[in-house]
Scaffold this active site. Structure first.
Site, mmCIF file in Angstrom:
data_model
loop_
_atom_site.group_PDB
_atom_site.id
_atom_site.type_symbol
_atom_site.label_atom_id
_atom_site.label_comp_id
_atom_site.label_asym_id
_atom_site.label_seq_id
_atom_site.Cartn_x
_atom_site.Cartn_y
_atom_site.Cartn_z
ATOM 1 N N ASP A 32 8.218 8.995 -5.995
ATOM 2 C CA ASP A 32 9.439 9.747 -5.693
ATOM 3 C C ASP A 32 9.793 9.691 -4.208
ATOM 4 O OD1 ASP A 32 7.467 11.271 -4.557
ATOM 5 O OD2 ASP A 32 8.190 13.187 -5.336
ATOM 6 N N HIS A 78 -5.947 -5.647 -2.884
ATOM 7 C CA HIS A 78 -6.769 -5.895 -1.697
ATOM 8 C C HIS A 78 -6.954 -7.391 -1.410
ATOM 9 C CE1 HIS A 78 -8.648 -1.578 -1.751
ATOM 10 N NE2 HIS A 78 -7.359 -1.584 -1.506
ATOM 11 N N ASP A 112 -9.725 -9.503 2.270
ATOM 12 C CA ASP A 112 -10.086 -10.696 1.474
ATOM 13 C C ASP A 112 -10.448 -11.814 2.436
ATOM 14 O OD1 ASP A 112 -10.197 -13.014 -0.039
ATOM 15 O OD2 ASP A 112 -8.092 -12.940 -0.667
ATOM 16 N N THR A 128 -4.500 5.886 6.578
ATOM 17 C CA THR A 128 -3.560 5.302 7.528
ATOM 18 C C THR A 128 -2.617 4.318 6.862
ATOM 19 O OG1 THR A 128 -5.581 5.016 8.798
ATOM 20 C CG2 THR A 128 -3.525 4.487 9.909
ATOM 21 N N ASN A 187 -8.823 6.496 6.218
ATOM 22 C CA ASN A 187 -8.631 5.966 4.876
ATOM 23 C C ASN A 187 -7.215 6.231 4.365
ATOM 24 O OD1 ASN A 187 -8.956 8.684 4.557
ATOM 25 N ND2 ASN A 187 -10.803 8.560 3.312
ATOM 26 N N ARG A 190 0.820 -1.206 0.000
ATOM 27 C CA ARG A 190 0.000 0.000 0.000
ATOM 28 C C ARG A 190 0.860 1.264 0.000
ATOM 29 N NH1 ARG A 190 -4.096 2.531 4.259
ATOM 30 N NH2 ARG A 190 -5.500 3.557 2.787
ATOM 31 N N HIS A 206 0.505 4.415 -2.569
ATOM 32 C CA HIS A 206 0.317 5.813 -2.162
ATOM 33 C C HIS A 206 1.451 6.693 -2.656
ATOM 34 C CE1 HIS A 206 -2.910 5.495 1.231
ATOM 35 N NE2 HIS A 206 -3.157 4.673 0.241
ATOM 36 N N ASP A 207 2.674 6.174 -2.578
ATOM 37 C CA ASP A 207 3.806 6.969 -3.065
ATOM 38 C C ASP A 207 3.573 7.346 -4.526
ATOM 39 O OD1 ASP A 207 6.248 8.263 -3.132
ATOM 40 O OD2 ASP A 207 7.387 6.444 -3.601
ATOM 41 N N PRO A 221 -7.842 7.796 -4.486
ATOM 42 C CA PRO A 221 -9.256 7.434 -4.528
ATOM 43 C C PRO A 221 -9.702 6.993 -3.137
ATOM 44 C CG PRO A 221 -7.913 5.724 -5.558
ATOM 45 C CD PRO A 221 -6.989 6.839 -5.189
ATOM 46 N N GLY A 267 3.701 11.157 -7.879
ATOM 47 C CA GLY A 267 4.664 10.265 -8.535
ATOM 48 C C GLY A 267 5.491 9.439 -7.571
ATOM 49 N N VAL A 318 0.490 9.839 -5.249
ATOM 50 C CA VAL A 318 0.651 11.197 -4.741
ATOM 51 C C VAL A 318 1.946 11.780 -5.310
ATOM 52 C CG1 VAL A 318 0.825 12.630 -2.689
ATOM 53 C CG2 VAL A 318 -0.585 10.572 -2.641
HETATM 54 C C1 HEM Z 1 -8.769 1.413 -6.368
HETATM 55 C C2 HEM Z 1 -8.640 2.341 -5.474
HETATM 56 C C3 HEM Z 1 -8.257 2.051 -4.060
HETATM 57 C C4 HEM Z 1 -8.937 2.428 -2.965
HETATM 58 C C5 HEM Z 1 -10.207 3.240 -2.927
HETATM 59 C C6 HEM Z 1 -8.236 1.906 -1.827
HETATM 60 C C7 HEM Z 1 -8.602 2.106 -0.524
HETATM 61 C C8 HEM Z 1 -8.056 1.462 0.553
HETATM 62 C C9 HEM Z 1 -8.488 1.600 1.911
HETATM 63 C C10 HEM Z 1 -9.585 2.546 2.382
HETATM 64 C C11 HEM Z 1 -7.766 0.754 2.668
HETATM 65 C C12 HEM Z 1 -7.901 0.487 4.161
HETATM 66 C C13 HEM Z 1 -7.373 1.600 5.017
HETATM 67 C C14 HEM Z 1 -7.774 1.360 6.425
HETATM 68 O O1 HEM Z 1 -8.988 1.440 6.709
HETATM 69 O O2 HEM Z 1 -6.907 1.053 7.253
HETATM 70 C C15 HEM Z 1 -6.861 0.066 1.797
HETATM 71 C C16 HEM Z 1 -5.973 -0.892 2.204
HETATM 72 C C17 HEM Z 1 -5.066 -1.481 1.363
HETATM 73 N N1 HEM Z 1 -4.844 -1.173 0.042
HETATM 74 FE FE1 HEM Z 1 -6.029 -0.026 -1.115
HETATM 75 N N2 HEM Z 1 -7.150 1.210 -2.255
HETATM 76 C C18 HEM Z 1 -7.118 1.274 -3.616
HETATM 77 C C19 HEM Z 1 -6.147 0.744 -4.435
HETATM 78 C C20 HEM Z 1 -5.079 0.004 -3.985
HETATM 79 C C21 HEM Z 1 -3.971 -0.398 -4.814
HETATM 80 C C22 HEM Z 1 -3.763 0.005 -6.265
HETATM 81 C C23 HEM Z 1 -3.151 -1.145 -4.036
HETATM 82 C C24 HEM Z 1 -1.855 -1.823 -4.396
HETATM 83 C C25 HEM Z 1 -1.651 -2.402 -5.551
HETATM 84 C C26 HEM Z 1 -3.763 -1.229 -2.728
HETATM 85 C C27 HEM Z 1 -3.278 -1.950 -1.673
HETATM 86 C C28 HEM Z 1 -3.840 -1.961 -0.420
HETATM 87 C C29 HEM Z 1 -3.387 -2.845 0.639
HETATM 88 C C30 HEM Z 1 -2.307 -3.921 0.527
HETATM 89 C C31 HEM Z 1 -4.149 -2.521 1.766
HETATM 90 C C32 HEM Z 1 -4.031 -3.143 3.173
HETATM 91 C C33 HEM Z 1 -3.078 -2.289 3.979
HETATM 92 C C34 HEM Z 1 -2.768 -2.836 5.359
HETATM 93 O O3 HEM Z 1 -3.224 -3.923 5.723
HETATM 94 O O4 HEM Z 1 -2.021 -2.144 6.077
HETATM 95 N N3 HEM Z 1 -4.916 -0.490 -2.730
HETATM 96 N N4 HEM Z 1 -7.047 0.526 0.508
HETATM 97 C C1 LIG Z 2 -11.168 10.033 3.801
HETATM 98 O O1 LIG Z 2 -12.086 10.081 4.839
HETATM 99 C C2 LIG Z 2 -12.439 11.378 5.229
HETATM 100 C C3 LIG Z 2 -13.386 11.269 6.402
HETATM 101 O O2 LIG Z 2 -12.995 10.234 7.246
HETATM 102 C C4 LIG Z 2 -13.106 12.111 4.061
HETATM 103 O O3 LIG Z 2 -13.368 13.443 4.440
HETATM 104 C C5 LIG Z 2 -12.157 12.111 2.878
HETATM 105 O O4 LIG Z 2 -12.792 12.657 1.753
HETATM 106 C C6 LIG Z 2 -11.720 10.693 2.561
HETATM 107 N N1 LIG Z 2 -10.744 10.754 1.515
HETATM 108 C C7 LIG Z 2 -10.942 10.205 0.348
HETATM 109 C C8 LIG Z 2 -9.845 10.341 -0.643
HETATM 110 O O5 LIG Z 2 -11.971 9.606 0.094
#
Ligand code: HEM
Ligand SMILES: *[C@@H]1O[C@H](CO)[C@@H](O)[C@H](O)[C@H]1NC(C)=O
Ligand SMILES: *[C@@H]1O[C@H](CO)[C@@H](O)[C@H](O)[C@H]1NC(C)=O
Ligand SMILES: *[C@@H]1O[C@H](CO)[C@@H](O)[C@H](O)[C@H]1NC(C)=O
Ligand SMILES: *[C@@H]1O[C@H](CO)[C@@H](O)[C@H](O)[C@H]1NC(C)=O
Ligand SMILES: *[C@@H]1O[C@H](CO)[C@@H](O)[C@H](O)[C@H]1NC(C)=O
Length: 346
Positions: free
Chosen positions: A80, A201, A247, A102, A100, A68, A72-73, A171, A78, A76
């Protein structure tokens, strides 16, 4: 006898396919190559592999954290390494970052630990952005996913990611496919990239606040009922700090079960489940659920694309001596480049 011959044959094929790295890659950006550190840091990959293999034994969730972090890197400003800087919004020091955003503190620590090991072996030659990309790759592979090559040669950025940068680029879990396609499209990533990268995910966890829009004030009609019942046990009321796995079938294994979850209406976020609901992405979800090798192939292509977003190369940026901080010689430069200096006032 026949059985053991068959076993031998099967393990040979398994060995060949696991070592062949026969994937298609998108064109490489100028300045990146697969063998960039071949002479300057020949032990790079084995250092990353060895360290992470051990680290995942102690904390299986670290793999998800590192995957993750790289996402994010890249999204946001690029790939970098800006997300790694102390004080960067989305980083571990940003106390009031929304849930979201964290990212696991352990992932940042692992990058710094890797950098210390790499610097000891090779000197200050490998960028933090490359370490993050390699760490993501080993997270995927060591969790059971594809074994792919990572183009390297990225340089580290000189500016922080602000809270606005993070919020506008990433997103959110409440996004539908239209919103997701917009966010990905801005980065020249298409619908196939969206579906394959969402397969990230297949490992890791999410907080209640990231999916409680599907529980309160009323239950999202696309949720499988038993799955929903369990989510209400995890998150009995809104705004708690509990977490659950992304999952439900194989939470720590990088496989195609995430797509099988979606077929069964057991995706955790709106942004997950809508990939199956929306007719533009549904066929791809079905194909990935039916054939893991196809998912792996597309994932490798898309993450390589993602890993090249707005990279710095050549003489741009720097090689940080500490992944959490801009080199002191460049601090003045970077605050001048930011103009008034107000935007990065943390
Ligand atoms: C499609 C748009 C995406 C959205 C909206 C999204 C959103 C999120 C959110 C909200 C979480 C959980 C954060 C939390 O509640 O702690 C999460 C976790 C995660 N995301 Fe995404 N994500 C996206 C794409 C991706 C991509 C592209 C990757 C990597 C290829 C990725 C990898 C992960 C992983 C591995 C976790 C688990 C992190 C952990 O257990 O610490 N996500 N994502
Ligand atoms: C992340 O969650 C906050 C509220 O918890 C919301 O204001 C913000 O728009 C969310 N960010 C994204 C990228 O959805
Ligand atoms: C997606 O969400 C946006 C709001 O963010 C809404 O305007 C739009 O109607 C939704 N699209 C679909 C197809 O549901
Ligand atoms: C957290 O979730 C687990 C199940 O996943 C549940 O047993 C526990 O009661 C929840 N804790 C709180 C404080 O809601
Ligand atoms: C959620 O809880 C946090 C602290 O635990 C609080 O600051 C925030 O205002 C709460 N949000 C809502 C929508 O209740
Ligand atoms: C790296 O930089 C961070 C942020 O400035 C600092 O807190 C940390 O002590 C530094 N680490 C080392 C090993 O110098």
């Amino acid at each position: 006898m026949a059985a053991s011959l068959l076993l031998l044959l099967v393990s040979c094929i398994a060995f060949l396919s696991s070592s062949s790295e026969a994937y298609d890659y998108p064109p490489l950006v100028n300045g990146l190559s697969f063998d960039f550190y071949k002479s300057s840091c020949p032990s790079l990959k084995s250092i990353v592999r060895k360290h992470l293999k051990q680290a995942f034994k102690n904390d299986v969730g670290l793999a998800a954290g590192l995957l993750r972090l790289h996402f994010h890197d890249c999204f946001v400003q690029g790939c970098d390494g800006s997300i790694l800087l102390d004080g960067s919004a989305g980083g571990p020091s940003e106390k009031d970052a929304p849930p979201n955003l964290t990212l696991r503190p352990a992932a940042f620590e692992a990058i710094n630990d890797l950098q210390a090991l790499i610097t000891k072996a090779c000197g200050q030659v490998v960028s933090c952005a490359d370490i993050a990309a390699l760490a993501a790759r080993y997270s995927v592979h060591l969790s059971g996913g594809p074994k792919y090559k990572v183009p390297v040669g990225r340089r580290d950025g000189l500016s922080f990611a602000t809270r606005d940068d993070v919020l506008s680029s990433l997103p959110g879990p409440t996004f539908n496919v239209t919103n997701l396609l917009d966010a990905f499209g801005k980065l020249d990533l298409d619908a196939d990239d969206l579906v394959s990268l969402s397969g990230g995910h297949t490992i890791g966890i999410g907080h209640c606040t990231s999916f409680e829009n599907r529980l309160f004030p009323s239950q999202d009609s696309t949720l499988d009922q038993t799955f929903a019942d369990n989510l209400y046990l995890t998150c009995p009321v809104a705004n708690t700090t509990n977490t659950t796995v992304l999952d439900v079938r194989s939470p720590d294994t990088f496989d195609n079960k995430y797509y099988v979850d979606l077929l069964n209406r057991q995706g955790l976020f709106t942004s997950d489940q809508d990939l199956y609901t929306d007719s533009r992405t549904q066929p791809t979800v079905e194909r990935f659920a039916a054939k893991q090798s196809l998912f792996f192939k597309k994932f490798v292509f898309s993450i390589t694309k993602m890993g090249q977003l707005s990279v710095l190369t050549g003489n741009q940026g720097e090689i940080r001596s500490n992944c959490s901080a801009i080199n002191s010689g460049n601090k003045l430069l970077s605050s001048m480049a930011d103009g008034e200096g107000g935007s990065n006032a943390f």
